[in-house]
Structures are given as structure tokens and as C-alpha cells.
Design an enzyme around this catalytic site. Structure first.
Site, PDB file in Angstrom:
ATOM      1  N   GLU A  31      -5.407  54.122  13.861  1.00 29.55           N
ATOM      2  CA  GLU A  31      -5.357  53.086  12.827  1.00 29.55           C
ATOM      3  C   GLU A  31      -6.764  52.761  12.355  1.00 29.55           C
ATOM      4  O   GLU A  31      -7.738  52.873  13.115  1.00 29.55           O
ATOM      5  CB  GLU A  31      -4.695  51.819  13.419  1.00 29.55           C
ATOM      6  CG  GLU A  31      -4.655  50.655  12.449  1.00 29.55           C
ATOM      7  CD  GLU A  31      -3.769  49.499  12.915  1.00 29.55           C
ATOM      8  OE1 GLU A  31      -3.307  49.523  14.076  1.00 29.55           O
ATOM      9  OE2 GLU A  31      -3.548  48.584  12.102  1.00 29.55           O
ATOM     10  N   ASN A  69      -0.779  47.392  11.520  1.00 22.66           N
ATOM     11  CA  ASN A  69      -0.906  46.290  10.564  1.00 22.66           C
ATOM     12  C   ASN A  69      -1.688  46.716   9.317  1.00 22.66           C
ATOM     13  O   ASN A  69      -1.420  46.242   8.218  1.00 22.66           O
ATOM     14  CB  ASN A  69      -1.614  45.105  11.229  1.00 22.66           C
ATOM     15  CG  ASN A  69      -0.825  44.549  12.403  1.00 22.66           C
ATOM     16  OD1 ASN A  69       0.345  44.873  12.584  1.00 22.66           O
ATOM     17  ND2 ASN A  69      -1.458  43.712  13.212  1.00 22.66           N
ATOM     18  N   ASN A 169       5.559  48.572   8.682  1.00 25.74           N
ATOM     19  CA  ASN A 169       5.162  48.287  10.060  1.00 25.74           C
ATOM     20  C   ASN A 169       5.433  46.832  10.431  1.00 25.74           C
ATOM     21  O   ASN A 169       4.996  45.915   9.714  1.00 25.74           O
ATOM     22  CB  ASN A 169       3.648  48.561  10.217  1.00 25.74           C
ATOM     23  CG  ASN A 169       3.151  48.309  11.624  1.00 25.74           C
ATOM     24  OD1 ASN A 169       3.456  49.075  12.545  1.00 25.74           O
ATOM     25  ND2 ASN A 169       2.395  47.238  11.817  1.00 25.74           N
ATOM     26  N   GLU A 170       6.167  46.602  11.479  1.00 26.02           N
ATOM     27  CA  GLU A 170       6.338  45.265  12.113  1.00 26.02           C
ATOM     28  C   GLU A 170       6.513  44.112  11.121  1.00 26.02           C
ATOM     29  O   GLU A 170       5.988  43.017  11.352  1.00 26.02           O
ATOM     30  CB  GLU A 170       5.150  44.979  13.035  1.00 26.02           C
ATOM     31  CG  GLU A 170       5.070  45.907  14.228  1.00 26.02           C
ATOM     32  CD  GLU A 170       3.939  45.542  15.207  1.00 26.02           C
ATOM     33  OE1 GLU A 170       3.189  44.591  14.955  1.00 26.02           O
ATOM     34  OE2 GLU A 170       3.821  46.235  16.235  1.00 26.02           O
ATOM     35  N   TYR A 235       3.974  46.300  23.854  1.00 27.89           N
ATOM     36  CA  TYR A 235       2.694  46.134  24.551  1.00 27.89           C
ATOM     37  C   TYR A 235       2.928  45.189  25.718  1.00 27.89           C
ATOM     38  O   TYR A 235       3.658  44.204  25.577  1.00 27.89           O
ATOM     39  CB  TYR A 235       1.645  45.509  23.621  1.00 27.89           C
ATOM     40  CG  TYR A 235       1.256  46.414  22.466  1.00 27.89           C
ATOM     41  CD1 TYR A 235       0.258  47.368  22.613  1.00 27.89           C
ATOM     42  CD2 TYR A 235       1.892  46.306  21.232  1.00 27.89           C
ATOM     43  CE1 TYR A 235      -0.104  48.194  21.560  1.00 27.89           C
ATOM     44  CE2 TYR A 235       1.538  47.130  20.169  1.00 27.89           C
ATOM     45  CZ  TYR A 235       0.544  48.071  20.342  1.00 27.89           C
ATOM     46  OH  TYR A 235       0.190  48.882  19.302  1.00 27.89           O
ATOM     47  N   GLU A 277       4.681  52.758  19.033  1.00 29.18           N
ATOM     48  CA  GLU A 277       3.491  52.071  19.568  1.00 29.18           C
ATOM     49  C   GLU A 277       3.839  51.590  20.966  1.00 29.18           C
ATOM     50  O   GLU A 277       4.790  50.799  21.129  1.00 29.18           O
ATOM     51  CB  GLU A 277       3.082  50.869  18.702  1.00 29.18           C
ATOM     52  CG  GLU A 277       2.465  51.245  17.374  1.00 29.18           C
ATOM     53  CD  GLU A 277       1.895  50.055  16.608  1.00 29.18           C
ATOM     54  OE1 GLU A 277       1.417  49.093  17.255  1.00 29.18           O
ATOM     55  OE2 GLU A 277       1.949  50.096  15.370  1.00 29.18           O
ATOM     56  N   GLN A 324      -3.723  53.038  21.282  1.00 30.88           N
ATOM     57  CA  GLN A 324      -4.074  54.025  20.290  1.00 30.88           C
ATOM     58  C   GLN A 324      -4.948  55.110  20.924  1.00 30.88           C
ATOM     59  O   GLN A 324      -5.354  54.964  22.069  1.00 30.88           O
ATOM     60  CB  GLN A 324      -4.802  53.368  19.137  1.00 30.88           C
ATOM     61  CG  GLN A 324      -3.963  52.265  18.461  1.00 30.88           C
ATOM     62  CD  GLN A 324      -4.568  51.732  17.170  1.00 30.88           C
ATOM     63  OE1 GLN A 324      -5.540  52.237  16.641  1.00 30.88           O
ATOM     64  NE2 GLN A 324      -3.970  50.669  16.644  1.00 30.88           N
TER      65      GLN A 324
END
Ligand code: AHR
Length: 469
Positions: A31, A69, A169-170, A235, A277, A324
Site C-alpha cells: 500500500e 485505505n 476497501n473496508e 488484525y 488483509e 503488508q
């Protein structure tokens, strides 16, 4: 945990197949954030050789980009064309200046070097369906249309053939540009996917999913005919080591729940899961330091737990990306001391290199402990998965011992492993679970249909053997 020696019985049946393992579950994510790209993969106007060589050592099957993000505010047109004409832009997601030196062509160049499938996440925050469809045209269209010709003019006559496309994304979270509710997202995702597929019907699309079954239900019911995957991000962190290495069980439970929702909402198992992720997020990783952290052996043990879960869930989970790859919650650290691997990098290498094409059923009887951080769970101290590689007729057994102090004597029966002889053995271990000094040592072990192996404390062992037939 109590001192002394643990005992376990492990039963592997090579004829009892769980399913084919999609190699994209050993995938990665980069990212525009901190020093992942700028100051990591990309330095002084080019790909950094030391970093790229280390990434090559992982043989990554798929690489997700540009976020995260960041993707929710990224306009791809800013990152193409002659580098001297590209303009720096303010990135709202991470409140940083993005120089736009690393764009679509640079990402494709990296994927080509790595022989990895590019996986692009489009902007569903500040972007439009038209912009996303134009990006597909830029990447995959034959010469002759405006956006494809932008690519051709930049020296790329042949289409890039990007197959995997993330639909945002999210957006379920208020930290995301374009945050919205499930019904709004589902309606928009349908429109994005439709237009992108009209440009290239061969693409595979990934819708945003999450831990809320109601969100997933809405997205799946609305978009089921236009999507191939639904995503999940996870996470974890807990100061207690045993809680941290219990987290893969929570991930497994949550992924299984998502698989059940897919079946209920669509009536079939065609839509797969992209666990795109996942990682441990240490408390020291903050925005101020570009989400940098120093992984230790526990991170490798956590990663091995995730991979064993991937093997068990292989019929449903077809993509997984560690978040990542470089400097951000990193697998590879690149700083003024050069580029170096972290302990979870070694776990990635062991699974990537030695896991075969098919997961087979494993049953393990061993001690358990109680975990409370992610809901009440009994966690087996030993976690074993096994694979069979149909082309090379090789069996690989992955034995993870979570115990900090005790070795565990494993009485293994492997039905179908009639050929005895010496198997290769790889052991990932280090001087302590909170230490960064992990390494892999190699050896051999005599195998037969029933054999015994003593798994050292806090270790991952891979036993690999060619079988008859
Ligand atoms: O990986 C860091 C961030 O975590 C990603 O940008 C976002 O998708 C997630 O919340």
C-alpha cells in the site's frame, strides 16, 4: 503451561482429501503507506533491488495494490504517463503526500519480475464506476480505445491482463473515505462490477465483506452474480503470547462463518473468500512511524497457525494476503541497514515452498489451553496440517508447537505413507517467542506409516517425503 514433556497423537489420512489449495492463499499486499512503497520497494526512482530480491525469495503468487485505505482516495490517472509530468497529490487516507512516481505501470513491472498475479483494488471512496471501468480498459483493453491507447503510448503495446479487481476497501468503517451502509455499498458495487466486466468479462471481482453477517448477507444477495470473491480483513494483538497465537483459531471460525453465509445467501459455494488483509498489529505500529513494527518468533507462530487454517479451509478461501510486505506491519524490513527478512517471512517460505496441491485430513489429540481474548476458546497446543502434491507425489506435514516451554512427543500415524525411508525436515525456531532471531534448520527423519517426532517448544516443523505410486 506446565513444565515437562507434552504428548500428542496425530492421524493423517492421505486418501481423505479436504480439497485443492489455491496457491493465492500465500499472497501479499502493498500500500502507499509509510515506507512500504516509497522508501521501501521504490527508492531513487526505481525498484529497490535488495527488497525485490527478498520478495522473490517468497515466490509471491498474488500481490494486492494500491491499498488499503489509500485505494479509497486514489485516482489511477495521476500515476500514469511520463514520470516528470506526474503531480504529487495529498492522500487523505493517510494524510501524506503521494508523489505518484509508483503507479500502474510500475506495479505491473514489479508483478512481472515476481511472476505474481496483480490484484488491483479500485477507488469506491472518492472514485466512480466510470473511472474504475477506465482503469480496466487501461490495463486490459486492446489498442484502439482512448484508455488502452494511453497504455500503448507509454510503451506497453500488450494488455497487462489484470485478472483480480477489488471493489473498494473496508467501506463499512467510518475511517474509510466513502464509508456507507451495506445496502448502499452493495448497490454501488454491483454497478462498478457490471461496468468493469463490460470492459473485460474475464476479470474476477472481490466485494468488501467483514465480520458482520448482516453486511455480508446484503452484499452477497445483491451482488452474487457479479462477484467472484468476498473479502475479510483481520488484525490482532494481545500482550499475552498464548492469546496472540490463539488468534488464528478466531480467524478460522470467522472465515468458516463467512463461508456458511455465502452458502446460505447464494445457495452455492461459487463465490470464494479473499482473506486479503491479515496480520498481527503490534502496539508500537502507529501512524507516526508509518506503521512500523519489529516482528518476533511469535509472529511466525501466528502466521503458521493462519496457514494451517488456510489448508483446512481450502475449499472456500482462495486468496489470502499478508498485510503488508515491506516496512508497514512488515514481513521485510528495509532501512539504512539494508533489506532483511523477519521471522514470519521464514514461515511464509516454508509453506510456499513445501505445501502441496491438496490438503488432506488431519486429526490431532493433544493438550489444550483456554483463550479468552477473542471469545472463549480451547486452543490445542499442537496444530498440524498436511498436504499431498499430486504432481510430485510428495506429502508435507506442518507441525506447529505453540508451547513456550515444553517439547511435544507426537505419535503420528500416516495412512497411505507406506514407503518408509528418510524424509526432509525443516525446523523454524528461535531463542524465544519474543525474540527476532528466528532461523530454519534442516535435517532428516526416518518415516513409516507410524512414526514418532518430538516437536521442540515454540517451533514449526515441516516433514516432507516422496510417497509410492
Ligand atoms: O494495512 C493497514 C490498513 O489496515 C489498511 O490500509 C486498511 O485496509 C486496514 O484497515
Amino acid at each position: 503451561m506446565v513444565k515437562g514433556k507434552g504428548e500428542a497423537r496425530v492421524a493423517i489420512d492421505l486418501s481423505d482429501e479436504v480439497g485443492e489449495i489455491n496457491r493465492n492463499v500465500y499472497g501479499h499486499f502493498i500500500e502507499h503507506l509509510g515506507k512500504c512503497i516509497y522508501g521501501g520497494i521504490w527508492k531513487e526512482g526505481d525498484l529497490d533491488r535488495g527488497v525485490v530480491d527478498l520478495i522473490k525469495g517468497l515466490d509471491p503468487p498474488i500481490l494486492r495494490w494500491p491499498g488499503g485505505n489509500f485505494a479509497s482516495g486514489y485516482h489511477w490517472i495521476d500515476g500514469i504517463g511520463p514520470s516528470e509530468e506526474r503531480k504529487p497529490k495529498f492522500d487523505l487516507a493517510w494524510r501524506a503526500i503521494d508523489p505518484n512516481a509508483f503507479g500502474t505501470n510500475e506495479f505491473i513491472k514489479l508483478c512481472r519480475i515476481l511472476q505474481a498475479e496483480p490484484y488491483i483494488c479500485v477507488n469506491m471512496g472518492s472514485g466512480t464506476a466510470e473511472e474504475a471501468a477506465n482503469w480496466v480498459e487501461y490495463c486490459n483493453g486492446p489498442a484502439g480505445s482512448y484508455h488502452a491507447d494511453l497504455r500503448v503510448r507509454g510503451g506497453e503495446a500488450q494488455p497487462f491482463g489484470v485478472r483480480f479487481w477489488g471493489l473498494g476497501n473496508e467501506v463499512y468503517g467510518d475511517w474509510q473515505i466513502g464509508h456507507c451502509d451495506a445496502a448502499t455499498y452493495a448497490k454501488q458495487a454491483l454497478e462498478f462490477a457490471k461496468r468493469m466486466r463490460w470492459v473485460d468479462p474475464a476479470i474476477k471481482t472481490v466485494a468488501v465483506g467483514c465480520d458482520d453477517p448482516q453486511w455480508n448477507w446484503e452484499v452477497l444477495r445483491t451482488c452474487k452474480d457479479q462477484i467472484d470473491y468476498i473479502s475479510l480483513h483481520k488484525y490482532y494483538y494481545n500482550p499475552d503470547y498464548y492469546e496472540r497465537v490463539a488468534a488464528p483459531l478466531e480467524a478460522e471460525r470467522s472465515l468458516a462463518r463467512l463461508a456458511a453465509t455465502i452458502l446460505a445467501a447464494t445457495g452455492e459455494r461459487r463465490v470464494k473468500i479473499a482473506f486479503d488483509e491479515w496480520n498481527l498489529w503490534h502496539p508500537e505500529a502507529k501512524l507516526e512511524n508509518g506503521l512500523n513494527q519489529s516482528p518476533v518468533l511469535a509472529d511466525a507462530i501466528f502466521a503458521a497457525g493462519i496457514f494451517n487454517a488456510m489448508h483446512r479451509l481450502c475449499p472456500d478461501v482462495h486468496i489470502a494476503c499478508f498485510a503488508q510486505l515491506v516496512n508497514v506491519l512488515p514481513l521485510i524490513i528495509s532501512d539504512d541497514k539494508g533489506a532483511r527478512a523477519t521471522p514470519p517471512y521464514l514461515a511464509f517460505q516454508l509453506y510456499g515452498r513445501h505445501a502441496g496441491s491438496t490438503a488432506v485430513r488431519v486429526r490431532t489429540a493433544c493438550e489444550t489451553y483456554e483463550s479468552k481474548a477473542w471469545g472463549q476458546m480451547r486452543v490445542p497446543i499442537l496444530d498440524v496440517s498436511a498436504t499431498l502434491d499430486k504432481a510430485s507425489r510428495t506429502v508435507s506435514i506442518f507441525i506447529l508447537n505453540r508451547d513456550v516451554d515444553r517439547e511435544v512427543e507426537c505419535d503420528v500415524s500416516a495412512i497411505g505413507l507406506e514407503r518408509g525411508g528418510k524424509a526432509e525436515l525443516y525446523e523454524l525456531n528461535g531463542s524465544g517467542v519474543e525474540k527476532p532471531d528466528a532461523k530454519v534448520s534442516r535435517g532428516h527423519i526416518g518415516l513409516s506409516e507410524r512414526f514418532s517426532y518430538t516437536a521442540p517448544p515454540h517451533s514449526l516443523t515441516v516433514i516432507k517425503q516422496a510417497i509410492a505410486g
